[in-house]
Design a protein around this motif. Structure first.
Motif, PDB file in Angstrom:
ATOM      1  N   ARG A 121       0.811  -1.216   0.000  1.00  0.00           N
ATOM      2  CA  ARG A 121       0.000   0.000   0.000  1.00  0.00           C
ATOM      3  C   ARG A 121       0.846   1.269   0.000  1.00  0.00           C
ATOM      4  O   ARG A 121       0.498   2.245  -0.669  1.00  0.00           O
ATOM      5  CB  ARG A 121      -0.937   0.015   1.203  1.00  0.00           C
ATOM      6  N   THR A 122       1.920   1.285   0.745  1.00  0.00           N
ATOM      7  CA  THR A 122       2.758   2.496   0.776  1.00  0.00           C
ATOM      8  C   THR A 122       3.376   2.765  -0.592  1.00  0.00           C
ATOM      9  O   THR A 122       3.472   3.909  -1.034  1.00  0.00           O
ATOM     10  CB  THR A 122       3.863   2.360   1.838  1.00  0.00           C
ATOM     11  N   ASP A 173       2.795   6.089  -3.112  1.00  0.00           N
ATOM     12  CA  ASP A 173       3.883   6.824  -3.771  1.00  0.00           C
ATOM     13  C   ASP A 173       3.728   6.799  -5.290  1.00  0.00           C
ATOM     14  O   ASP A 173       3.886   7.833  -5.955  1.00  0.00           O
ATOM     15  CB  ASP A 173       5.240   6.229  -3.379  1.00  0.00           C
TER      16      ASP A 173
END
Length: 143
Positions: free
Chosen positions: A93-94, A98
């Protein structure tokens, strides 16, 4: 709660689009009439050049607004498709957040470049056509 429910409806956005586009068209119609009335009061070859540039710019802006109305939904579909494909590829998810930020800036930059290029082309074509029409009309009035 009521505002959130209303803004989530497709009809609400369609009505807002119609209202904004109507206001844009009516204001541009008033600008068009004022440019033509200014030209008729001055009626010289240099004012034909100024009027044609102003009308070309007006038509260029209108074509950019029309292209933007078509480009925004297509851009959103592309953006969502790429993010879904990245999610299916197993990105965390991170990393998706980004990548989503990078994609947003790249896609918006690309769309703005295309809109400006297309708007300039339409403005130039309209300016030349209007100049020819006004110059011919001014020449016919003299003869």
């Amino acid at each position: 709660m009521l505002i959130i429910r209303l803004m989530s409806k497709r009809r609400t956005w369609a009505c807002l689009f119609i209202v904004v586009y109507t206001v844009l068209l009516s204001s541009s119609w008033n600008i068009l009439k004022s440019i033509l009335s200014w030209y008729e009061t001055t009626a010289s070859s240099s004012s034909a050049l100024y009027a044609s540039v102003a009308l070309g710019a007006l038509f260029g802006l209108l074509s950019m607004a029309a292209a933007l109305a078509v480009a925004v939904p297509a851009t959103m579909v592309t953006w969502v498709t790429v993010l879904v494909l990245l999610a299916f590829c197993g990105k965390p998810r991170t990393a998706l957040v980004d990548e989503g930020k990078k994609l947003t800036f790249e896609i918006v930059g690309f769309v703005v470049k295309i809109l400006i290029r297309e708007g300039n082309v339409v403005a130039a074509i309209c300016a030349v056509l209007v100049y020819v029409a006004l110059f011919r009309r001014n020449r016919d009035d003299v003869v």
